[in-house]
Write a protein that holds these residues in place. Structure first.
Motif, mmCIF file in Angstrom:
data_model
loop_
_atom_site.group_PDB
_atom_site.id
_atom_site.type_symbol
_atom_site.label_atom_id
_atom_site.label_comp_id
_atom_site.label_asym_id
_atom_site.label_seq_id
_atom_site.Cartn_x
_atom_site.Cartn_y
_atom_site.Cartn_z
ATOM 1 N N CYS A 1 0.833 -1.213 0.000
ATOM 2 C CA CYS A 1 0.000 0.000 0.000
ATOM 3 C C CYS A 1 0.866 1.261 0.000
ATOM 4 C CB CYS A 1 -0.934 -0.001 1.203
ATOM 5 S SG CYS A 1 -2.246 -1.250 1.100
ATOM 6 N N PHE B 1 -1.601 3.358 -2.109
ATOM 7 C CA PHE B 1 -2.930 2.914 -1.714
ATOM 8 C C PHE B 1 -3.241 3.461 -0.322
ATOM 9 C CE2 PHE B 1 -4.384 -1.013 -4.273
ATOM 10 C CZ PHE B 1 -3.840 -0.510 -5.452
ATOM 11 N N ASN B 2 -4.479 3.281 0.087
ATOM 12 C CA ASN B 2 -4.887 3.670 1.428
ATOM 13 C C ASN B 2 -4.020 2.944 2.468
ATOM 14 O OD1 ASN B 2 -6.439 3.341 4.016
ATOM 15 N ND2 ASN B 2 -7.895 4.633 2.931
ATOM 16 N N TYR C 1 -6.775 -2.380 5.103
ATOM 17 C CA TYR C 1 -6.967 -3.169 3.874
ATOM 18 C C TYR C 1 -7.880 -4.337 4.194
ATOM 19 C CZ TYR C 1 -4.024 -7.339 4.857
ATOM 20 O OH TYR C 1 -3.506 -8.521 5.345
ATOM 21 N N LYS D 1 -7.227 -4.015 -6.618
ATOM 22 C CA LYS D 1 -7.514 -2.626 -6.289
ATOM 23 C C LYS D 1 -9.021 -2.461 -6.319
ATOM 24 C CE LYS D 1 -7.378 0.722 -9.341
ATOM 25 N NZ LYS D 1 -6.917 1.755 -10.316
ATOM 26 N N GLY E 1 -12.077 -0.527 -7.010
ATOM 27 C CA GLY E 1 -12.290 0.591 -7.914
ATOM 28 C C GLY E 1 -13.603 1.317 -7.711
ATOM 29 N N LYS E 2 -14.220 1.680 -8.810
ATOM 30 C CA LYS E 2 -15.399 2.546 -8.828
ATOM 31 C C LYS E 2 -16.607 1.924 -8.129
ATOM 32 C CE LYS E 2 -18.576 4.767 -12.124
ATOM 33 N NZ LYS E 2 -18.918 4.905 -13.565
ATOM 34 N N TYR F 1 -18.644 -2.639 -5.983
ATOM 35 C CA TYR F 1 -17.361 -1.991 -6.257
ATOM 36 C C TYR F 1 -16.592 -2.864 -7.246
ATOM 37 C CZ TYR F 1 -17.896 1.459 -2.538
ATOM 38 O OH TYR F 1 -18.328 2.509 -1.757
ATOM 39 N N HIS G 1 -10.195 -4.575 -9.601
ATOM 40 C CA HIS G 1 -9.165 -4.619 -10.644
ATOM 41 C C HIS G 1 -8.058 -5.565 -10.195
ATOM 42 C CE1 HIS G 1 -10.910 -1.056 -12.702
ATOM 43 N NE2 HIS G 1 -11.267 -0.735 -11.469
ATOM 44 N N LEU H 1 -15.330 2.801 2.445
ATOM 45 C CA LEU H 1 -14.776 3.044 1.121
ATOM 46 C C LEU H 1 -15.133 4.431 0.589
ATOM 47 C CD1 LEU H 1 -15.436 -0.478 -0.454
ATOM 48 C CD2 LEU H 1 -13.203 0.507 0.104
ATOM 49 N N LYS I 1 -7.896 7.405 -1.511
ATOM 50 C CA LYS I 1 -6.954 6.509 -2.177
ATOM 51 C C LYS I 1 -7.576 5.125 -2.353
ATOM 52 C CE LYS I 1 -2.706 8.700 -0.475
ATOM 53 N NZ LYS I 1 -1.426 8.481 0.239
ATOM 54 N N PRO I 2 -7.124 4.369 -3.354
ATOM 55 C CA PRO I 2 -7.675 3.019 -3.542
ATOM 56 C C PRO I 2 -7.344 2.114 -2.365
ATOM 57 C CG PRO I 2 -5.776 3.390 -4.974
ATOM 58 C CD PRO I 2 -6.134 4.710 -4.375
#
Length: 205
Positions: A46, A51-52, A56, A121, A123-124, A136, A139, A192, A197-198
């Motif tokens: 991360c 990343f965040n 995790y 990861k 994502g959206k 979500y 990826h 989330l 950050k992802p």
């Protein structure tokens, strides 16, 4: 004489009981998996990938599907803050999930309906036709899960998934998605939506 014999018998029974309990504890300790090296690697990943770094998600498909195996690990406290149930892929075997928890099969192939291990990861945030109607996109970041988006392997909720452990019963099978309970998805969604950050999701076996 009889009193001495009774005392000796009592001593033997106490010793035997302690020995059995000790062995049971040892077995239970051996069965409890140590995730520290995963947490350490996740923290380094991360940081390196921007990343965040607050938390995790770790999913252990080596755990019985009726037990909690979705873990939220807090990097700040160095502790698991939340756990819950999560499904694994059916691999197109749609009969009742009886013993497949110990035979989780992995595939990165399209239409396999299997789970894919490795780092993702998150994502959206998007609409889902399942559960609380939120998903979500995931990826895949490794060769073992690189087709996640094409396969539509996403993080979502499902009404059929319990919100507490149901062992020795089993959680239902999915089409490859790590599906959680509606209540747990609400918790994940809240976390989330607050991060810029992802977030890392890591599926292991």
């Amino acid at each position: 004489m009889k009193m001495i014999q009774k005392l000796m018998l009592l001593f033997v029974l106490i010793f035997w009981s302690c020995t059995i309990n000790g062995k049971k504890s040892d077995v239970e300790a051996e069965e409890k998996r140590d995730y520290q090296h995963f947490h350490k690697e996740a923290r380094a990943f991360c940081k390196a990938q921007n990343f965040n770094e607050d938390y995790y998600f770790l999913v252990d498909f080596n755990v019985h599907s009726g037990k909690d195996r979705f873990f939220i690990y807090d990097f700040k406290t160095n502790k698991i803050s939340n756990t819950n149930l999560v499904t694994h892929g059916s691999c197109d075997k749609f009969e009742a999930n009886e013993t497949k928890w110990e035979k989780v099969k992995f595939s990165n192939e399209n239409n396999s309906h299997c789970s894919s291990k490795g780092k993702y990861k998150i994502g959206k945030r998007d609409y889902s036709s399942w559960g609380i109607k939120i998903k979500y996109w995931l990826h895949g970041l490794e060769a073992t899960n690189s087709n996640a988006v094409e396969r539509v392997v996403v993080l979502h909720s499902w009404e059929a998934v319990g919100n507490k452990e149901i062992y020795p019963e089993y959680s239902p099978l999915s089409w490859g998605c790590p599906a959680v309970s509606d209540a747990f998805m609400e918790l994940l969604d809240a976390k989330l939506r607050q991060t810029q950050k992802p977030v890392l999701l890591w599926i292991i076996e």
